[in-house]
Write an enzyme that holds these catalytic residues in place. Structure first.
Site, PDB file in Angstrom:
ATOM      1  CG  ASP A  88      46.384  47.747  40.652  1.00 39.97           C
ATOM      2  OD1 ASP A  88      46.577  48.537  40.613  1.00 39.97           O
ATOM      3  OD2 ASP A  88      45.255  47.046  40.523  1.00 39.97           O
ATOM      4  CB  CYS A 119      45.622  55.630  41.689  1.00 35.46           C
ATOM      5  SG  CYS A 119      44.153  54.570  41.244  1.00 35.46           S
ATOM      6  NE  ARG A 139      39.313  52.528  41.940  1.00 31.24           N
ATOM      7  CZ  ARG A 139      39.862  52.969  43.084  1.00 31.24           C
ATOM      8  NH1 ARG A 139      39.110  53.258  44.213  1.00 31.24           N
ATOM      9  NH2 ARG A 139      41.249  52.610  43.357  1.00 31.24           N
TER      10      ARG A 139
HETATM   11  C1  RUB Z   1      43.541  51.061  41.479  1.00 35.66           C
HETATM   12  C2  RUB Z   1      45.051  51.141  41.525  1.00 35.66           C
HETATM   13  C3  RUB Z   1      45.644  51.244  42.964  1.00 35.66           C
HETATM   14  C4  RUB Z   1      45.823  49.734  43.197  1.00 35.66           C
HETATM   15  C5  RUB Z   1      46.318  49.524  44.851  1.00 35.66           C
HETATM   16  O1  RUB Z   1      43.277  50.889  39.983  1.00 35.66           O
HETATM   17  O2  RUB Z   1      45.807  51.408  40.784  1.00 35.66           O
HETATM   18  O3  RUB Z   1      46.492  52.229  43.133  1.00 35.66           O
HETATM   19  O4  RUB Z   1      44.926  49.086  43.065  1.00 35.66           O
HETATM   20  O5  RUB Z   1      45.020  49.838  45.638  1.00 35.66           O
HETATM   21  P1  RUB Z   1      41.522  50.754  39.581  1.00 35.66           P
HETATM   22  P2  RUB Z   1      44.736  49.284  46.968  1.00 35.66           P
HETATM   23  O6  RUB Z   1      40.958  52.048  40.124  1.00 35.66           O
HETATM   24  O7  RUB Z   1      41.702  50.790  38.251  1.00 35.66           O
HETATM   25  O8  RUB Z   1      41.224  49.710  40.138  1.00 35.66           O
HETATM   26  O9  RUB Z   1      46.050  49.687  47.709  1.00 35.66           O
HETATM   27  O10 RUB Z   1      43.615  49.956  47.318  1.00 35.66           O
HETATM   28  O11 RUB Z   1      44.648  47.894  46.994  1.00 35.66           O
END
Ligand code: RUB
Length: 318
Positions: free
Chosen positions: A194, A125, A16
């Protein structure tokens, strides 16, 4: 790991986070290309296309996923010979993974410059790009403190709290709804993304927009750390980002729901933070105001109008 296994792990969120999903998809395409033994170029293209479709269908919101798949797949159209098509595709997949890792590193370095010694930073998150900035600032000897949200319903905040604690960073772990309560103690919010649309709106984990709103109200800076492949090219031609809504089981068990016949559980996974609430977007190519999203799509992602048509098919029969 087979392509189907990777797809399953992305769908169930064992893999994820937008950056990790993108790299896992590129790796899966690379490995799939090495595993299959097609008789000719057309069969190879068709099999790779099927694989690309399976990966892209796993999660609908993180645009890093179709962007990564597209970067690996799109030049296939121009190939004329099977062996070089395979080799080039595998090289593109590896190069995407390397560039993605380098981008996260660069973002950490650039983002750390926005953190001052003594700052209290709130993050939501589990974003490796956002955490990269915080960890880098700590590594540089800054005395910082973090507020990390729990992140209902999947508790990604637990991973964030673990990472921060392992690094020796003083961390306050709070429920999502406590963000506004603590905002007066916060100097800076940093989240990941995202997807980022052409008008600079940021799509990130559900709850991000409430935090941005609270930060805006309290005049606290709100920064987004995101690689350039989180920008969504097709929002230029009016495509909208689909907000994933996951199973109600993540919130209330079926047994509980049966006892509440008038209750519908809603479980959107992401929300949209308007550009007005975002001060800067930190990318590997530098720091931009959200209003520059169009320029980033055009100049950093090199998307022109021809690329705006549908991705598929990646191969065409003569
Ligand atoms: C993950 C989420 C993260 C972004 C960015 O959601 O919202 O803030 O994906 O993450 P989920 P990164 O857990 O539902 O995948 O900077 O690691 O790409």
């Amino acid at each position: 790991m087979t392509l189907e296994e990777t797809a399953e792990k992305i769908q169930t969120m064992e893999i994820r986070g937008a950056g990790r999903i993108a790299r896992a998809a590129a790796q899966a395409l690379h490995d799939h290309s090495q595993t299959i033994h097609p008789a000719d170029l057309l069969t190879y293209c068709q099999e790779m296309e099927k694989a690309a479709e399976i990966l892209v269908a796993t999660r609908p919101t993180a645009v890093s996923l179709p962007n990564a798949v597209n970067l690996v797949m799109k030049p296939l159209k121009k190939e004329s010979e099977l062996q070089s098509a395979k080799k080039n595709l595998e090289e593109r997949a590896c190069s995407f993974i390397t560039r993605s890792e380098e981008a996260v590193n660069k973002i950490g370095k650039i983002g750390a410059k926005h953190i001052r010694d003594g700052d209290v930073v709130l993050t939501h998150c589990n974003s490796e790009a956002a955490l990269g900035c915080i960890l880098k600032a700590h590594e540089q000897g800054m005395n910082i403190e973090v507020y990390a949200t729990e992140v209902r319903p999947r508790n990604q905040g637990h991973i964030t709290a673990r990472t921060l604690s392992d690094a020796g960073i003083r961390t306050n772990f709070i429920v999502d709804s406590a963000a506004r309560h603590f905002m007066k103690e916060v100097d800076l919010c940093i989240t990941g993304a995202d997807a980022i649309t052409v008008n600079g709106s940021v799509i990130n984990k559900i709850g991000t927009s409430q935090i941005a709103l609270a930060a805006h109200e309290a005049r606290v800076s709100f920064l987004v750390a995101a690689e350039t492949y989180k920008f969504a090219p097709r929002t230029i031609v009016g495509e909208r980002i689909l907000i994933e809504e996951r199973t109600p089981d993540e919130i209330l068990s079926e047994e509980m729901r049966k006892k509440l016949p008038y209750v519908t559980v809603r479980n959107p996974t992401f929300d949209i933070t308007p550009a007005d609430y975002v001060d800067y977007i930190i990318t590997e190519a530098g720091v931009f105001p959200p209003e520059m999203a169009y320029t980033i799509i055009k100049e950093q992602l090199h998307w022109d109008n021809d690329d705006m048509s549908s991705d598929l098919p990646y191969c065409e029969e003569e």
